[in-house]
Structures are given as C-alpha cells and as structure tokens.
Design an enzyme around this catalytic site. Structure first.
Site, short mmCIF file in Angstrom:
data_model
loop_
_atom_site.label_atom_id
_atom_site.label_comp_id
_atom_site.label_asym_id
_atom_site.label_seq_id
_atom_site.Cartn_x
_atom_site.Cartn_y
_atom_site.Cartn_z
N LYS A 1 0.87 -1.36 0.00
CA LYS A 1 -0.02 -0.08 -0.09
C LYS A 1 0.91 1.12 -0.03
O LYS A 1 0.55 2.29 -0.67
CB LYS A 1 -1.01 0.10 1.18
CG LYS A 1 -1.78 -0.95 1.34
CD LYS A 1 -3.14 -0.61 2.60
CE LYS A 1 -2.10 -0.88 3.82
NZ LYS A 1 -1.73 -2.27 4.26
N ARG B 1 -9.73 1.39 9.36
CA ARG B 1 -9.38 0.13 9.45
C ARG B 1 -10.65 -0.72 10.03
O ARG B 1 -10.45 -1.80 10.22
CB ARG B 1 -7.94 0.00 10.25
CG ARG B 1 -6.95 -0.24 9.28
CD ARG B 1 -5.84 -0.41 10.30
NE ARG B 1 -4.79 -1.19 9.72
CZ ARG B 1 -3.69 -0.44 9.19
NH1 ARG B 1 -3.64 0.72 8.91
NH2 ARG B 1 -2.59 -1.19 8.90
N ARG C 1 11.36 -7.09 4.66
CA ARG C 1 11.29 -6.00 5.11
C ARG C 1 11.93 -5.82 6.37
O ARG C 1 12.66 -4.77 6.77
CB ARG C 1 9.88 -5.11 4.90
CG ARG C 1 9.74 -3.70 5.61
CD ARG C 1 8.46 -3.06 5.42
NE ARG C 1 7.89 -3.69 6.40
CZ ARG C 1 6.39 -2.99 6.36
NH1 ARG C 1 5.89 -2.26 5.29
NH2 ARG C 1 5.45 -3.35 7.04
N ARG D 1 11.62 -2.96 11.34
CA ARG D 1 10.46 -2.55 11.94
C ARG D 1 9.94 -3.17 13.10
O ARG D 1 9.97 -4.23 13.11
CB ARG D 1 9.02 -2.26 10.83
CG ARG D 1 8.84 -0.86 10.71
CD ARG D 1 7.61 -1.09 9.59
NE ARG D 1 6.29 -1.54 9.98
CZ ARG D 1 5.24 -1.26 9.41
NH1 ARG D 1 5.45 -0.49 8.31
NH2 ARG D 1 4.16 -1.74 9.67
N ARG E 1 -1.09 -9.43 12.65
CA ARG E 1 -1.63 -8.26 11.98
C ARG E 1 -2.43 -8.92 10.95
O ARG E 1 -3.51 -8.11 10.52
CB ARG E 1 -0.54 -7.57 11.52
CG ARG E 1 0.05 -6.43 12.50
CD ARG E 1 1.55 -6.17 12.18
NE ARG E 1 1.77 -5.40 10.96
CZ ARG E 1 2.93 -5.44 10.23
NH1 ARG E 1 3.78 -6.03 10.54
NH2 ARG E 1 2.72 -4.92 9.03
P1 ADP Z 1 0.67 -2.39 7.89
O1 ADP Z 1 -0.77 -2.21 7.20
O2 ADP Z 1 1.68 -2.80 6.75
O3 ADP Z 1 0.43 -3.36 8.82
P2 ADP Z 1 0.73 0.23 8.74
O4 ADP Z 1 1.93 1.25 8.56
O5 ADP Z 1 -0.60 0.86 7.83
O6 ADP Z 1 1.08 -1.21 8.29
O7 ADP Z 1 0.01 0.11 10.21
C1 ADP Z 1 1.02 -0.17 11.28
C2 ADP Z 1 0.38 -0.21 12.51
O8 ADP Z 1 -0.10 1.16 12.90
C3 ADP Z 1 -0.95 -1.02 12.59
O9 ADP Z 1 -0.65 -2.43 13.09
C4 ADP Z 1 -1.54 -0.52 13.70
O10 ADP Z 1 -1.25 -0.75 14.99
C5 ADP Z 1 -1.28 1.05 13.64
N1 ADP Z 1 -2.42 1.71 12.86
C6 ADP Z 1 -2.09 2.25 11.29
N2 ADP Z 1 -3.30 2.84 10.98
C7 ADP Z 1 -4.33 2.52 11.94
C8 ADP Z 1 -5.80 2.88 12.07
N3 ADP Z 1 -6.47 3.47 11.15
N4 ADP Z 1 -6.44 2.26 13.18
C9 ADP Z 1 -5.70 1.85 14.17
N5 ADP Z 1 -4.47 1.60 14.25
C10 ADP Z 1 -3.61 1.78 13.02
#
Ligand code: ADP
Length: 200
Positions: free
Chosen positions: A20, A95, A134, A140, A151
């Site tokens: 994404k 989300r 990654r 990370r 996740r």
């Molecule tokens: P990915 O989709 O690859 O897991 P992101 O960078 O989008 O990675 O998100 C990493 C973390 O940040 C998520 O696992 C969550 O803990 C937090 N996070 C990101 N966006 C949201 C959201 N909209 N609501 C709640 N937590 C979020």
C-alpha cells in the site's frame, strides 16, 4: 471550492505487506493529492517520542490497532490541512467500521464523498515473506513473524469487512498487488479511470 467531480478522495486498503505504502506515494504524485498514512504518522510520533507515539507503540508492537478515538482525532486534524482540500489518498484508514463511519461524518460535513476505494489484493503467504524481508532491511518492530501473523488476523477480522461496505456503494476497485511495482501502479490507474478518477 474544488469541483467535486474532478477531485480524488481515495482510500487504499489491503493486508499488511500488500504494498500500500509504495503504491500510495505513486498515486499521490499522479493525482496531485497528499498520501496520508496513519501508520507513517504513528511511526513518526514513535520516533520523536511524543505522547501519541508512546501510546501508539504499545499497540503497534503487538500488532493491535490503536484505539479508534485516537486514530480518528488524528485523521480529522490531518484532513483540515490545506493540501487535502482538493483530495487525498488515505492509506491505512479507515481500518474498522467505526473509523469508516467517522470518515463518512467528516466528508458529509463538508459536502464531500469518496470517489473510489482501492483494494490491493495479495496472497497472505506472499505478504508474510515480503514483511519478513522488510524486517531484515528496516527493522520495523512490528515485523516479527508472530506479530505479522497477528496483524493479518486482525486485518481479516476488523478491516476486510469494510470492503463489503464500499462494494455496496459501488466504490470498490480490486487490484492484484502481485507483480512489478510499475505494473501494479498501471493497474490501479486503469481501475481508477474506470471509476471516472483521472490524473491531475
Ligand atoms: P501495515 O498495514 O503494513 O500493517 P501500517 O503502517 O499501515 O502497516 O500500520 C502499522 C500499525 O499502525 C498497525 O498495525 C496499527 O497498530 C497502527 N495503525 C495504523 N493505522 C491504523 C488505524 N487506522 N487504526 C488503528 N491502528 C492503526
């Protein structure tokens, strides 16, 4: 006021590791809109050790979602910035169904609506491999195998149901996230064009 018909208010949704973030920055360039990633905003806050960062880290490191109230406030604030007036691409938000309802409220309040929701489709086995790679490159803290699996589960339980909602509204475009980065970008552009969203 921007003409609503030419604006691009977009979401990109997909499981962790679908790519994404990579596609979001390309789409942002093409459509001249900001890519707003809640994950990136949280990580910036973690790095600079803000109060928000300390809170977010405790959830992120376990692969859990940050509470909706916290995330919603953050997005509401970010969408008031001038660069988002004519459109935006939200990456990683909404989300949860509560976040989706909150976003509807913000947009309705401004007489705006979403133009399209891009679902980046990717096979879980492939995404786990990408995320592990990654992890070894970027370190990370939420990219350990156990947290990655969690996740993916949280995504399937809490976020995948949102796709039905957007499908019912006729907004969903499904794009295969596997293949070369450029190919995926082209697929997204073609899918958006089919929804009437064209480049700036
Ligand atoms: P990915 O989709 O690859 O897991 P992101 O960078 O989008 O990675 O998100 C990493 C973390 O940040 C998520 O696992 C969550 O803990 C937090 N996070 C990101 N966006 C949201 C959201 N909209 N609501 C709640 N937590 C979020």
């Amino acid at each position: 006021m921007t003409d609503p018909d030419t604006s691009a208010r977009l979401l990109i949704v997909g499981p962790p590791g679908a790519g994404k973030g990579t596609q979001a920055s390309r789409i942002a360039d093409t459509y001249a809109i900001p890519a707003i990633s809640t994950g990136d905003i949280f990580r910036e806050n973690v790095r600079s050790e803000t109060e928000l960062g300390v809170l977010a880290k405790s959830f992120m490191d376990r692969g859990e979602y940050v509470p909706d109230e916290v995330t919603n406030d953050l997005v509401a604030d970010r969408l008031t910035w001038a660069d988002a007036d004519g459109g935006f691409l939200l990456d990683g938000f909404p989300r949860t169904t509560a976040q989706a309802a909150f976003l509807d409220g913000i947009l309705d309040g401004h007489g705006h609506h979403l133009n399209a929701v891009i679902e980046l489709v990717a096979d879980p086995d492939e995404t786990v491999q990408r995320l592990l790679k990654r992890a070894s490159e970027q370190g990370r803290s939420d990219d350990t195998e156990e947290v990655i699996r969690h996740r993916l589960e949280v995504y399937a339980r809490q976020t995948a149901p949102l796709l039905d909602l957007y499908e019912e509204r006729g907004l969903l475009v499904q794009v295969d996230g596997l293949g070369a980065v450029d190919e995926v970008t082209e697929r997204i552009a073609a899918a958006l064009a089919a929804k009437g969203v064209t480049a700036a």
